[in-house]
Enzyme design. Structure first.
Site, PDB file in Angstrom:
ATOM      1  N   ASP A 255      -0.988  -7.866  11.649  1.00  0.00           N
ATOM      2  CA  ASP A 255      -1.560  -8.828  10.717  1.00  0.00           C
ATOM      3  C   ASP A 255      -1.211 -10.224  11.229  1.00  0.00           C
ATOM      4  OD1 ASP A 255      -2.846  -9.908   8.547  1.00  0.00           O
ATOM      5  OD2 ASP A 255      -1.809  -8.692   7.065  1.00  0.00           O
ATOM      6  N   GLU A 604      -7.547 -14.748  -7.984  1.00  0.00           N
ATOM      7  CA  GLU A 604      -6.844 -13.579  -7.461  1.00  0.00           C
ATOM      8  C   GLU A 604      -7.317 -13.370  -6.023  1.00  0.00           C
ATOM      9  OE1 GLU A 604      -7.836  -9.984  -9.532  1.00  0.00           O
ATOM     10  OE2 GLU A 604      -9.958 -10.437  -9.653  1.00  0.00           O
TER      11      GLU A 604
END
Length: 861
Positions: A255, A604
């Site tokens: 990542d 979110e």
């Protein structure tokens, strides 16, 4: 007894893979050290002397390809999961794969192959388990259940990669491996300890399926630590499970900045050199580093220093590079494999009518009807008042990890207009809200000489800080965006200057904001909204209230630069300065009120600089709808008219008030570019809904363990002991279905070989509809046993009165459970097997039977 592992399937001889590996070794053997180390980063520079073009491994296509041109935007993955339709999701992924390949063709044609979104691999799907509704990135997943996640994940991978995983159309990269599901603000430092049971039962099954069954060619390791070791330096995850038990032979990518976390945040390694050595020797082949976005080219030096100190050997570098170059041969980026067809997917394959139609169909299939007292479908000619902050919103449709360059989005208001042309539809503006902000459409823009769109001038960089005095290209863009990647003459580093006018379509009060640009929007020489600094990625919009008059021309003078992470955009929202007045006036003649409420992926999402009531850093702190929406719904209910609530969100919210007070509830998720039309088609009855909830809808976070607790006890339908507002697997239809008795038979006469289950399903209603048949197994009460567990699902369409036989074939793994000690087994005892439209004992009619396992059978990791 131990059943044999199936993980050796990936390790079987493959002529195509062997040929690619050999060609990759030849390249690696020919490289100098200075040529090798930059290839370990996500931006792999060209090697001209060997004829190797640049390659950027950073490609995103979670629910639609993201690249230089408008692409097809499908529902957010949580909505894809709500279809409970693996064949459909395989088709969606194959469609996205086509568009990813077409973006690669564009990159080749323009020479911009080093840019994000040009590779023949993709960092999708996200198959983390949505264990807690507070997690902001849960919208990117396939929900809370490991079985559903595995089946949808495998379908996505197979659709993306094509029929031959050794010669993939696009390499799929399931992420984030593993035990990763928030909180977002602490993900770079979290050290998560999961029990052996939770690892085997919850956090690893979907990844195993992705590798062993889906044969994904890549995998992305996560930011956090697991049992003390960073996920991108984990012996357990990368060696014991991935390359050991599961036989993985592909490449591992980190990542972005997860390798940096090893030494900077986890402090697992004392310095840079040991940090990169730790990840490389653990099996991370490609490091994503956010510094590449700003054009850094010195990041390979860290590996050279590590080699100099003796922390890594040349063999460690070469092993990673062979895996990476082999993948580039097998996906067709590098020519030379006789079995590999050249990629010739044209740019015209993006956003075709077929793709647009599939986006609409998928949105329709993703929506879940949660309540209907008979008000739906709406009758023809009904007078509808569309209210709420998201009534005419379009930005909300896209969700996160999506391209702003997608087909023109269709709001709920516009969708109802299209679906019900004979009905009077009134849209009532909402008060200022934290969900405000939609992209200004091209229809509201005008060039300096009066044409539709904006004038865009592109200037190439001269040196590190300056730009050419004259534009290399001047053209009209249909909105405030950059099309630089489509043109060969524009360099990777450039700036754009936009000019023209914004024209309000109607008089009213608006909120305006700018992102990713500097400059102003002015009226009569006075700025009404301006920006002196570039905004950060995911930074909340800074909206200004502006009274606008229809026909007035607001001068646009803006500029942006290629190195800015935030996309250039003008956002606006028409609002009301007196909601109660406008609500009363607008609903006076209405027969029904449709309230569109919910959240947005600007509240979110992934590690965002957001801290407002109910939201923190991308996560939620409550399950409540925003306070202004709750108050507004009560006012709408007080009108005394039927109230239909449409909810747009990426996670479970508390719908207890709506369940008690609304006439109907439609869960729409973030439904993609055609989401408003999909909702309109369902409300009008053109489409019969059949989606199911892939997550449990709880009443309150008080019903759940702490967010930071990764133990599964008390979470998800499998271990939650309370009463949910709406359970996992729930969803209604405009018709009804009945199930016949279950018939079961062991495969080849022995349960350790699997189980065949057969039943009949009949459409007992008056109209055609789709039914999602769900198979659950409720195990005996051993220590750590779940209440029940999904082990099969099928979605089928039936005409009124039609009867169909459906069949499930369960493998031994489908029938297995995990002991408290973390062993996956066929565990002796009596089991209940149920099939129906939802969970057993959840208020829906199901058919059940029992079977017994007599002896313990161990299954492999």
């Amino acid at each position: 007894m131990l059943l044999a592992s199936t993980s050796t399937a990936l390790a079987q001889p493959s002529p195509a893979r062997d040929a690619a590996d050999e060609k990759a070794r030849q390249i690696v053997n020919a490289l100098t050290l200075d040529e090798k180390v930059p290839q370990l980063l996500n931006v792999a520079p060209a090697i001209p002397r060997l004829g190797i073009p640049a390659y950027n491994w950073w490609t995103e296509s979670l629910h639609g390809a993201i690249g230089a041109v408008p692409t097809t935007n499908f529902p957010e993955p949580i909505g894809l999961a709500a279809t409970f339709d693996a064949p459909l999701i395989k088709n969606v992924a194959a469609t996205i794969s086509t568009e990813v390949r077409a973006l690669h063709s564009l990159g080749r044609a323009t020479g911009h192959l080093g840019r994000i979104g040009t590779g023949l691999d993709t960092w999708s799907p996200n198959i983390n388990i949505f264990r807690d509704p507070r997690w902001g990135r849960g919208q990117e997943t396939y929900g809370e259940d490991p079985f559903l996640t595995a089946r949808i994940g495998v379908a996505f991978i197979q659709g993306m990669q094509g029929d031959n995983p050794d010669l993939p159309d696009v390499v799929a990269t399931p992420k984030h491996y593993a035990v990763h599901s928030g909180p977002e603000p602490t993900r770079h430092t979290d050290n998560i300890f999961a029990t052996k049971r939770d690892l085997e039962d919850t956090y690893l099954p979907a990844f195993r399926a992705a590798i062993v069954e889906g044969k994904a060619g890549s995998i992305m390791c996560a930011y956090n630590r697991v049992d003390g070791q960073p996920a991108c330096a984990s012996d357990m995850l990368l060696k014991e499970y991935l390359r050991g038990a599961w036989g993985f032979t592909g490449y591992v990518v980190s990542d972005c900045d997860a390798v940096v976390d090893i030494y900077e945040h986890h402090k697992y390694a004392p310095d840079v050199s040991t940090g990169v050595a730790t990840s490389l020797k653990s099996g991370v082949d490609s490091e994503c580093h956010n510094g590449t976005v700003a054009g850094r080219t010195d990041l390979g030096d860290r590996y050279k220093e590590s080699l100099k100190r003796g922390y890594i050997g040349m063999g460690d570098i070469d092993t990673a590079l062979v895996r990476l170059f082999s993948a580039r041969y097998r996906n067709g980026d590098l020519p030379g494999l006789t079995a590999r067809r050249p990629n010739a997917t044209p740019v015209s394959a993006i956003g075709t009518q077929e793709h647009q139609a599939l986006a609409l169909t998928t949105a329709e299939k993703s929506m879940v009807l949660l309540k209907n007292d008979g008000v739906l479908p709406l009758r023809p000619g009904v007078k509808i008042a569309v209210v709420g902050p998201l009534a005419d919103a379009t930005r909300v449709l896209r969700g996160n990890y999506s391209s702003s360059k997608s087909a023109p989005p269709i709001s709920v208001a516009d969708g109802l207009r299209q679906a019900m042309p004979g009905s009077a539809i009134t849209v009532i503006p909402f008060s200022p809200s934290i969900t405000d902000g939609d992209l200004v459409p091209g229809s509201a823009l005008q060039t300096p000489d009066g044409k539709p769109g904006l004038r865009a001038q592109y200037y190439n960089a001269v040196g590190d800080k300056n730009y050419a005095a004259k534009p290399v290209l001047t053209r009209v863009e249909d909105s405030l965006l950059s099309r630089a990647s489509e043109f060969k003459q524009i360099s990777n580093k450039h700036k754009i200057v936009w000019s023209g006018y914004l024209i309000a379509p109607e008089t009213g009060l608006y909120r305006l904001a700018l992102t990713g640009v500097k400059g102003s929007v002015s009226l009569n020489g006075k700025p009404v909204v301006s920006a002196t600094d570039y905004s950060r990625w995911a930074e909340p919009l800074k909206l200004s209230e502006v009274p606008m008059r229809k026909g007035d021309r607001y001068a646009i003078s803006l500029e942006g630069e290629s190195s800015v992470s935030a996309s250039p955009a003008i956002f606006w929202k028409r609002i009301s300065d007196n909601t109660e007045r406008d609500l009363a006036a607008g609903t006076k003649d209405a027969d029904v009120v449709v309230a569109v409420v919910g959240l947005t992926s600007d509240l979110e999402g992934e590690e965002m600089p957001v801290k407002v009531e109910g939201f923190d850093g991308g996560d939620k702190t409550t399950l409540d709808l925003p306070a202004d929406q709750r108050a507004f719904l009560e006012k709408a209910k007080a009108l005394g008219k039927p109230l239909v609530v449409i909810v747009m969100n990426g996670s479970a919210v508390d719908l207890s008030w709506a369940k008690d007070n609304a006439s109907a509830i439609l869960e729409a998720w973030y439904p993609g570019q055609s989401g408003g039309l999909a909702a309109g088609n369902i409300l009008s009855g053109r489409v019969n809904p059949a989606g199911r909830l892939p997550v449990t809808f709880y009443r309150s976070v008080a019903d759940l363990p702490p967010f930071t607790d990764y133990g599964m006890d008390g979470r998800t339908y499998r271990y939650f002991k309370g009463k949910p507002v709406y359970p996992f697997g729930y969803g209604l239809s405009y018709t009804s279905f009945a199930y016949g008795p279950l018939r079961i038979e062991p495969v080849n006469g022995a349960l350790e070989n699997g189980l065949t289950v057969v039943t009949d399903i009949t459409n007992t209603g008056a109209r055609e509809g789709e039914e999602v048949s769900q198979l659950y197994i409720s195990p005996p009460g051993f220590e750590g046993a779940p209440r029940t567990a999904l082990r099969g699902f099928q979605r089928a369409s039936l005409q009124p009165g039609e009867r169909r036989t459906i069949r499930f074939t369960l493998s031994a793994r489908d029938m297995s459970f995990v002991t408290n000690e973390g062993e996956r087994q066929l565990i002796p005892g009596s089991y209940r097997l149920s099939i129906g439209p939802g969970q057993p004992d959840s208020g829906v009619p199901t058919q059940s039977t029992t079977y017994a396992i007599a002896k313990t059978v161990d299954l492999p990791k």
